[in-house]
Design a protein around this motif. Sequence first.
Motif, PDB file in Angstrom:
ATOM      1  N   MET A   1       0.859  -1.165   0.000  1.00 22.57           N
ATOM      2  CA  MET A   1       0.000   0.000   0.000  1.00 22.57           C
ATOM      3  C   MET A   1       0.907   1.229   0.000  1.00 22.57           C
ATOM      4  O   MET A   1       1.975   1.233   0.599  1.00 22.57           O
ATOM      5  N   TYR A   2       0.469   2.274  -0.683  1.00 20.64           N
ATOM      6  CA  TYR A   2       1.247   3.507  -0.806  1.00 20.64           C
ATOM      7  C   TYR A   2       0.470   4.682  -0.231  1.00 20.64           C
ATOM      8  O   TYR A   2      -0.751   4.726  -0.297  1.00 20.64           O
ATOM      9  N   CYS A   3       1.202   5.643   0.312  1.00 17.82           N
ATOM     10  CA  CYS A   3       0.595   6.859   0.852  1.00 17.82           C
ATOM     11  C   CYS A   3       0.063   7.706  -0.298  1.00 17.82           C
ATOM     12  O   CYS A   3       0.763   7.936  -1.282  1.00 17.82           O
ATOM     13  N   SER A   4      -1.162   8.179  -0.179  1.00 16.67           N
ATOM     14  CA  SER A   4      -1.755   9.011  -1.233  1.00 16.67           C
ATOM     15  C   SER A   4      -1.212  10.429  -1.218  1.00 16.67           C
ATOM     16  O   SER A   4      -1.404  11.175  -2.161  1.00 16.67           O
ATOM     17  N   ARG A   5      -0.512  10.799  -0.152  1.00 17.62           N
ATOM     18  CA  ARG A   5       0.005  12.164  -0.047  1.00 17.62           C
ATOM     19  C   ARG A   5       1.445  12.275  -0.550  1.00 17.62           C
ATOM     20  O   ARG A   5       1.774  13.153  -1.324  1.00 17.62           O
ATOM     21  N   CYS A   6       2.319  11.352  -0.111  1.00 19.43           N
ATOM     22  CA  CYS A   6       3.734  11.471  -0.490  1.00 19.43           C
ATOM     23  C   CYS A   6       4.195  10.364  -1.423  1.00 19.43           C
ATOM     24  O   CYS A   6       5.254  10.471  -2.032  1.00 19.43           O
ATOM     25  N   GLY A   7       3.419   9.283  -1.577  1.00 19.46           N
ATOM     26  CA  GLY A   7       3.764   8.219  -2.498  1.00 19.46           C
ATOM     27  C   GLY A   7       4.699   7.162  -1.935  1.00 19.46           C
ATOM     28  O   GLY A   7       5.093   6.253  -2.642  1.00 19.46           O
ATOM     29  N   LYS A   8       5.075   7.241  -0.665  1.00 18.23           N
ATOM     30  CA  LYS A   8       5.963   6.261  -0.042  1.00 18.23           C
ATOM     31  C   LYS A   8       5.185   4.998   0.305  1.00 18.23           C
ATOM     32  O   LYS A   8       3.981   5.042   0.548  1.00 18.23           O
ATOM     33  N   GLN A   9       5.882   3.862   0.336  1.00 17.15           N
ATOM     34  CA  GLN A   9       5.246   2.607   0.690  1.00 17.15           C
ATOM     35  C   GLN A   9       4.957   2.578   2.190  1.00 17.15           C
ATOM     36  O   GLN A   9       5.777   2.987   3.005  1.00 17.15           O
ATOM     37  N   VAL A  10       3.757   2.086   2.530  1.00 18.21           N
ATOM     38  CA  VAL A  10       3.297   2.038   3.911  1.00 18.21           C
ATOM     39  C   VAL A  10       2.978   0.588   4.249  1.00 18.21           C
ATOM     40  O   VAL A  10       2.482  -0.166   3.417  1.00 18.21           O
ATOM     41  N   ASN A  11       3.263   0.182   5.487  1.00 16.92           N
ATOM     42  CA  ASN A  11       2.918  -1.164   5.938  1.00 16.92           C
ATOM     43  C   ASN A  11       1.419  -1.364   5.869  1.00 16.92           C
ATOM     44  O   ASN A  11       0.630  -0.426   6.053  1.00 16.92           O
ATOM     45  N   ALA A  12       0.996  -2.611   5.666  1.00 19.11           N
ATOM     46  CA  ALA A  12      -0.420  -2.912   5.465  1.00 19.11           C
ATOM     47  C   ALA A  12      -1.283  -2.559   6.675  1.00 19.11           C
ATOM     48  O   ALA A  12      -2.408  -2.124   6.525  1.00 19.11           O
ATOM     49  N   GLY A  13      -0.798  -2.710   7.885  1.00 23.27           N
ATOM     50  CA  GLY A  13      -1.610  -2.453   9.068  1.00 23.27           C
ATOM     51  C   GLY A  13      -1.464  -1.055   9.636  1.00 23.27           C
ATOM     52  O   GLY A  13      -2.058  -0.730  10.653  1.00 23.27           O
ATOM     53  N   ALA A  14      -0.697  -0.198   8.983  1.00 16.73           N
ATOM     54  CA  ALA A  14      -0.429   1.135   9.517  1.00 16.73           C
ATOM     55  C   ALA A  14      -1.627   2.061   9.341  1.00 16.73           C
ATOM     56  O   ALA A  14      -2.370   1.961   8.371  1.00 16.73           O
ATOM     57  N   SER A  15      -1.803   2.974  10.291  1.00 16.05           N
ATOM     58  CA  SER A  15      -2.861   3.978  10.202  1.00 16.05           C
ATOM     59  C   SER A  15      -2.335   5.303   9.660  1.00 16.05           C
ATOM     60  O   SER A  15      -3.101   6.101   9.135  1.00 16.05           O
ATOM     61  N   PHE A  16      -1.009   5.527   9.824  1.00 16.96           N
ATOM     62  CA  PHE A  16      -0.398   6.772   9.376  1.00 16.96           C
ATOM     63  C   PHE A  16       0.870   6.465   8.596  1.00 16.96           C
ATOM     64  O   PHE A  16       1.554   5.480   8.861  1.00 16.96           O
ATOM     65  N   CYS A  17       1.208   7.324   7.658  1.00 18.77           N
ATOM     66  CA  CYS A  17       2.428   7.201   6.874  1.00 18.77           C
ATOM     67  C   CYS A  17       3.620   7.578   7.757  1.00 18.77           C
ATOM     68  O   CYS A  17       3.601   8.615   8.419  1.00 18.77           O
TER      69      CYS A  17
END
Length: 110
Positions: A1-17
């Motif tokens: 999953m990727y952050c819609s704001r900065c485009g960095k990859q985010v862990n699947a269970g994370a709530s925040f980038c």
Amino acid sequence: MYCSRCGKQVNAGASFCSACGASVASFGDVAAANPPVNFDGITRPRANRVVAGVCLGIARRYGWDVSMVRVAWLLAVVLCGTGVVAYIILWIAIPEESYALPAGPPTRVP
């Protein structure tokens, strides 16, 4: 999953980038329908705008409903007459949203 704001990859269970601190939501999440307030500044979005995106940019920046911003702008045009000039000035002054793409391959939705 990727952050819609900065485009960095985010862990699947994370709530925040972890890179920018933006709220990350899954496709069925309510937070995806209501994006967080943008504290970086006003930008005119490239999608879903009516004329130049000034009202949508202001609504996204402050977390307001875009319909209410458009109605307020229409009232400013009708009652004061200065709304058209202010809209043109803001059209020139507010930068457009950048063409940010995710750094990695897109994720698949099952």
